[in-house]
Write a protein that holds these residues in place. Structure first.
Motif, PDB file in Angstrom:
ATOM      1  N   CYS A 123       0.830  -1.209   0.000  1.00 53.46           N
ATOM      2  CA  CYS A 123       0.000   0.000   0.000  1.00 53.46           C
ATOM      3  C   CYS A 123       0.864   1.258   0.000  1.00 53.46           C
ATOM      4  N   SER A 124       1.953   1.244   0.747  1.00 55.74           N
ATOM      5  CA  SER A 124       2.845   2.403   0.777  1.00 55.74           C
ATOM      6  C   SER A 124       3.442   2.671  -0.597  1.00 55.74           C
ATOM      7  N   ARG A 125       3.841   1.619  -1.280  1.00 50.83           N
ATOM      8  CA  ARG A 125       4.387   1.775  -2.626  1.00 50.83           C
ATOM      9  C   ARG A 125       3.352   2.390  -3.556  1.00 50.83           C
ATOM     10  N   SER A 126       2.141   1.861  -3.498  1.00 49.45           N
ATOM     11  CA  SER A 126       1.090   2.334  -4.397  1.00 49.45           C
ATOM     12  C   SER A 126       0.719   3.782  -4.101  1.00 49.45           C
ATOM     13  N   ILE A 127       0.580   4.106  -2.826  1.00 47.79           N
ATOM     14  CA  ILE A 127       0.237   5.482  -2.439  1.00 47.79           C
ATOM     15  C   ILE A 127       1.329   6.443  -2.887  1.00 47.79           C
ATOM     16  N   ASN A 128       2.578   6.071  -2.678  1.00 47.04           N
ATOM     17  CA  ASN A 128       3.671   6.951  -3.058  1.00 47.04           C
ATOM     18  C   ASN A 128       3.724   7.153  -4.564  1.00 47.04           C
ATOM     19  N   THR A 129       3.453   6.080  -5.311  1.00 48.08           N
ATOM     20  CA  THR A 129       3.428   6.181  -6.769  1.00 48.08           C
ATOM     21  C   THR A 129       2.392   7.195  -7.220  1.00 48.08           C
ATOM     22  N   LEU A 130       1.191   7.141  -6.631  1.00 50.41           N
ATOM     23  CA  LEU A 130       0.122   8.050  -7.034  1.00 50.41           C
ATOM     24  C   LEU A 130       0.401   9.491  -6.573  1.00 50.41           C
ATOM     25  N   LEU A 131       1.010   9.646  -5.412  1.00 50.29           N
ATOM     26  CA  LEU A 131       1.386  10.987  -4.961  1.00 50.29           C
ATOM     27  C   LEU A 131       2.433  11.591  -5.898  1.00 50.29           C
ATOM     28  N   ASP A 132       3.386  10.769  -6.310  1.00 50.05           N
ATOM     29  CA  ASP A 132       4.417  11.236  -7.225  1.00 50.05           C
ATOM     30  C   ASP A 132       3.806  11.595  -8.576  1.00 50.05           C
ATOM     31  N   LEU A 133       2.842  10.791  -9.016  1.00 46.02           N
ATOM     32  CA  LEU A 133       2.154  11.086 -10.277  1.00 46.02           C
ATOM     33  C   LEU A 133       1.427  12.421 -10.188  1.00 46.02           C
ATOM     34  N   ARG A 134       0.685  12.619  -9.107  1.00 45.89           N
ATOM     35  CA  ARG A 134      -0.061  13.871  -8.939  1.00 45.89           C
ATOM     36  C   ARG A 134       0.888  15.070  -8.912  1.00 45.89           C
ATOM     37  N   ASN A 135       2.041  14.891  -8.345  1.00 38.02           N
ATOM     38  CA  ASN A 135       2.986  15.987  -8.209  1.00 38.02           C
ATOM     39  C   ASN A 135       3.662  16.340  -9.532  1.00 38.02           C
ATOM     40  N   ASN A 136       3.784  15.352 -10.423  1.00 34.32           N
ATOM     41  CA  ASN A 136       4.594  15.565 -11.627  1.00 34.32           C
ATOM     42  C   ASN A 136       3.822  15.491 -12.941  1.00 34.32           C
ATOM     43  N   LEU A 137       2.573  15.040 -12.922  1.00 29.63           N
ATOM     44  CA  LEU A 137       1.822  14.922 -14.172  1.00 29.63           C
ATOM     45  C   LEU A 137       1.619  16.301 -14.794  1.00 29.63           C
ATOM     46  N   ASP A 138       1.902  16.401 -16.085  1.00 22.73           N
ATOM     47  CA  ASP A 138       1.882  17.681 -16.795  1.00 22.73           C
ATOM     48  C   ASP A 138       0.478  18.000 -17.290  1.00 22.73           C
ATOM     49  N   PRO A 139      -0.224  18.976 -16.680  1.00 24.21           N
ATOM     50  CA  PRO A 139      -1.595  19.316 -17.108  1.00 24.21           C
ATOM     51  C   PRO A 139      -1.663  19.769 -18.552  1.00 24.21           C
ATOM     52  N   GLU A 140      -0.609  20.438 -19.029  1.00 19.35           N
ATOM     53  CA  GLU A 140      -0.609  20.911 -20.412  1.00 19.35           C
ATOM     54  C   GLU A 140      -0.603  19.739 -21.383  1.00 19.35           C
ATOM     55  N   ALA A 141       0.158  18.697 -21.059  1.00 19.90           N
ATOM     56  CA  ALA A 141       0.188  17.506 -21.906  1.00 19.90           C
ATOM     57  C   ALA A 141      -1.167  16.809 -21.906  1.00 19.90           C
ATOM     58  N   ILE A 142      -1.809  16.760 -20.742  1.00 23.82           N
ATOM     59  CA  ILE A 142      -3.143  16.159 -20.644  1.00 23.82           C
ATOM     60  C   ILE A 142      -4.129  16.931 -21.510  1.00 23.82           C
ATOM     61  N   GLN A 143      -4.066  18.267 -21.453  1.00 27.89           N
ATOM     62  CA  GLN A 143      -4.978  19.087 -22.240  1.00 27.89           C
ATOM     63  C   GLN A 143      -4.765  18.881 -23.743  1.00 27.89           C
ATOM     64  N   LYS A 144      -3.519  18.822 -24.171  1.00 29.11           N
ATOM     65  CA  LYS A 144      -3.224  18.598 -25.588  1.00 29.11           C
ATOM     66  C   LYS A 144      -3.738  17.233 -26.032  1.00 29.11           C
ATOM     67  N   ALA A 145      -3.575  16.226 -25.169  1.00 31.52           N
ATOM     68  CA  ALA A 145      -4.067  14.889 -25.498  1.00 31.52           C
ATOM     69  C   ALA A 145      -5.587  14.884 -25.626  1.00 31.52           C
ATOM     70  N   LEU A 146      -6.267  15.583 -24.722  1.00 36.79           N
ATOM     71  CA  LEU A 146      -7.727  15.658 -24.772  1.00 36.79           C
ATOM     72  C   LEU A 146      -8.207  16.369 -26.032  1.00 36.79           C
ATOM     73  N   ASP A 147      -7.486  17.394 -26.453  1.00 35.39           N
ATOM     74  CA  ASP A 147      -7.847  18.104 -27.685  1.00 35.39           C
ATOM     75  C   ASP A 147      -7.788  17.160 -28.882  1.00 35.39           C
TER      76      ASP A 147
END
Length: 284
Positions: free
Chosen positions: A98-122
């Motif tokens: 559980c610690s590994r999984s939680i840390n992975t998701l926290l790291d994702l939230r901290n580093n995921l690029d919103p601009e890249a997500i927006q371009k992908a959605l477009d």
């Protein structure tokens, strides 16, 4: 986290950059407290080499790299670096996994690029059809994506067989979209299919570590730089990050298509629930 990204890219670094990488991996906490001069001396390289190393990983320079490293270490939860052991009790496994999984998701939230997500959605919102490519573990993620996206009203399909997605990619045209998924980003068949899709005019959204061969073929790259070290259990947690990004894209696409479309999705969900009730009644 960032350390996993460094491990992933070790083989692609120059000899001198690899020295910097190893110095960071050996003592990440000390690196955060050092200046660039101290790190260069520790790695036995020049300060410009340290800067080149940081830029190779996708950062503007030493200060941005150091900040991301510090954030990653601050997010680490107790037990994250402990490998499951033969004599672990169930309680130990619950805590470690559980610690590994939680840390992975926290790291994702901290580093995921919103601009890249927006371009992908477009791209996805305008696509005539959407194809998901992945192999091995990433093939499972591709299948999950197809299951979520087929309700979008856009024709979708998932391919995990390299021969099949190669043929499919060669048939794509302008207005089509591919989402290529890879935890390593160096699968030759997947890279080839991305090239074929781009050659036909399709857009290619890549979910993979930055700086990898597959990332180089992206119309839009959604970098996921938190995967793979020597622990064979790490990919289990890393897969969660990819599944969450798929959820973000699926929900984002539904919202982007407006309330009328969401009403259709609700009708589809209602029809499925009615089918389940009828089936349960039949079985009963």
């Amino acid at each position: 986290m960032l350390l996993d990204s460094i491990r992933t890219q070790l083989d692609s670094l120059s000899k001198s950059e690899r020295k910097v990488a190893q110095a960071v991996l050996d003592q990440p906490a000390q690196t955060v407290n050092q200046n660039i001069t101290a790190l260069a001396k520790s790695a036995q390289v020049s300060e410009p080499t340290v800067v080149r190393f940081c830029r190779t990983l996708g950062y503007d320079g030493w200060h941005e790299f150091k900040l991301k490293l510090a954030q990653g270490l601050a997010l680490a939860l107790p037990g994250l670096n402990e490998q499951p052991a033969q004599d672990d009790l169930a309680a130990d496994l619950v805590n470690k996994i559980c610690s590994r999984s939680i840390n992975t998701l926290l790291d994702l939230r901290n580093n995921l690029d919103p601009e890249a997500i927006q371009k992908a959605l477009d791209i996805l919102s305008k696509a005539n059809k959407i194809e998901f490519y992945g192999q091995g573990t990433s093939g499972i993620v591709a299948s999950d994506a197809q299951h979520k996206f087929f309700r979008s009203g856009v024709p979708t399909v998932a391919y995990a067989d390299p021969a099949i997605h190669s043929i499919a990619a060669a048939l794509l045209r302008t207005g089509d979209a591919v989402v290529a998924i890879s935890q390593r980003g160096n699968s030759p068949p997947l890279v080839r299919s991305a090239k074929l899709a781009r050659r036909g005019g399709a857009d290619v959204i890549v979910m993979a570590p930055s700086g990898t061969p597959l990332a180089e073929e992206a119309t839009v790259l959604i970098p996921i730089d938190l995967i793979f070290n020597t622990d064979p259990y790490t990919p289990i947690s890393a897969r969660l990050a990819y599944l969450v990004v798929i959820d973000v894209l699926a929900v984002g696409l539904a919202l982007k298509r407006g309330p009328e479309f969401r009403k259709k999705m609700q009708n589809a969900q209602k029809a499925l629930q009615e089918f389940d009730l009828q089936f349960d009644s039949f079985i009963g």
